[in-house]
Design a protein around this motif. Structure first.
Motif, PDB file in Angstrom:
ATOM      1  N   PHE A  15       0.825  -1.199   0.000  1.00  0.00           N
ATOM      2  CA  PHE A  15       0.000   0.000   0.000  1.00  0.00           C
ATOM      3  C   PHE A  15       0.866   1.259   0.000  1.00  0.00           C
ATOM      4  O   PHE A  15       0.636   2.184  -0.771  1.00  0.00           O
ATOM      5  N   PHE A  16       1.893   1.299   0.853  1.00  0.00           N
ATOM      6  CA  PHE A  16       2.756   2.482   0.917  1.00  0.00           C
ATOM      7  C   PHE A  16       3.615   2.644  -0.334  1.00  0.00           C
ATOM      8  O   PHE A  16       3.872   3.758  -0.780  1.00  0.00           O
ATOM      9  N   GLN A  17       4.059   1.549  -0.940  1.00  0.00           N
ATOM     10  CA  GLN A  17       4.834   1.645  -2.166  1.00  0.00           C
ATOM     11  C   GLN A  17       3.980   2.208  -3.303  1.00  0.00           C
ATOM     12  O   GLN A  17       4.433   3.051  -4.076  1.00  0.00           O
ATOM     13  N   GLN A  18       2.740   1.767  -3.421  1.00  0.00           N
ATOM     14  CA  GLN A  18       1.855   2.298  -4.453  1.00  0.00           C
ATOM     15  C   GLN A  18       1.532   3.768  -4.186  1.00  0.00           C
ATOM     16  O   GLN A  18       1.475   4.581  -5.116  1.00  0.00           O
ATOM     17  N   GLY A  19       1.324   4.129  -2.943  1.00  0.00           N
ATOM     18  CA  GLY A  19       1.055   5.531  -2.594  1.00  0.00           C
ATOM     19  C   GLY A  19       2.239   6.420  -2.926  1.00  0.00           C
ATOM     20  O   GLY A  19       2.079   7.548  -3.405  1.00  0.00           O
TER      21      GLY A  19
END
Length: 169
Positions: A15-19
């Protein structure tokens, strides 16, 4: 020995990598839009600065019609106008370009030399730089002691337009 990550930690990491990827895309897109807008809207940064500084240094003053009519010469009962008092004001143009100085529709002179002395009445004088293709700064060097407006050393920026100056006590 390797520890195995739980499914929840893997999901949070993804989730944080995509964000982060989305945030980088937004920043790059915003920067590109900013550069395009600056080139499209502001042709010459110096002219933009001079126009903005003119607005902040000498904002437009809306004079009431009662003030404007009060400065006009009074007519006597016989039909002749009363004597109007003339004041001396010295203005300097930088660079030395043909900016015309007008009052009541009459040309008082223009800046053929850098510094000129004008005899003006109380009221509004106009600096007409409509035929000049670059910005000109007109500075008030000296005033008649009876005048309080315009202020000494005040600079008016004329950028292909007509500037109005209030001359009065």
């Amino acid at each position: 020995m390797r520890r195995r990550r739980s499914g929840m930690w893997a999901w949070i990491n993804q989730f944080f990598q995509q964000g982060e990827q989305q945030l980088i895309r937004i920043i790059v897109l915003g920067s590109a839009v900013l550069v395009i807008m600056q080139f499209a809207l502001v042709r010459d940064p110096v002219q933009f600065y001079l126009a903005m500084s003119q607005e902040t240094e000498s904002p437009y003053i809306d004079l009431n019609t009662s003030q404007q009519t009060a400065t006009l010469p009074a007519s006597s009962p016989t039909g002749s106008s009363a004597q109007t008092q003339l004041y001396q004001i010295t203005l300097k143009a930088t660079p030395n370009l043909p900016v015309r100085v007008l009052q009541n529709g009459k040309e008082l002179g223009s800046f053929t030399k850098g510094e000129q002395v004008f005899k003006v009445q109380a009221g509004i004088i106009q600096l007409d730089a409509s035929k000049v293709k670059q910005p000109v700064q007109v500075q008030v060097l000296t005033l008649d002691p009876k005048l309080s407006q315009p202020q000494l050393n005040r600079i008016f920026v004329c950028d292909g337009d007509v500037q109005e100056i209030w001359v009065g006590q």
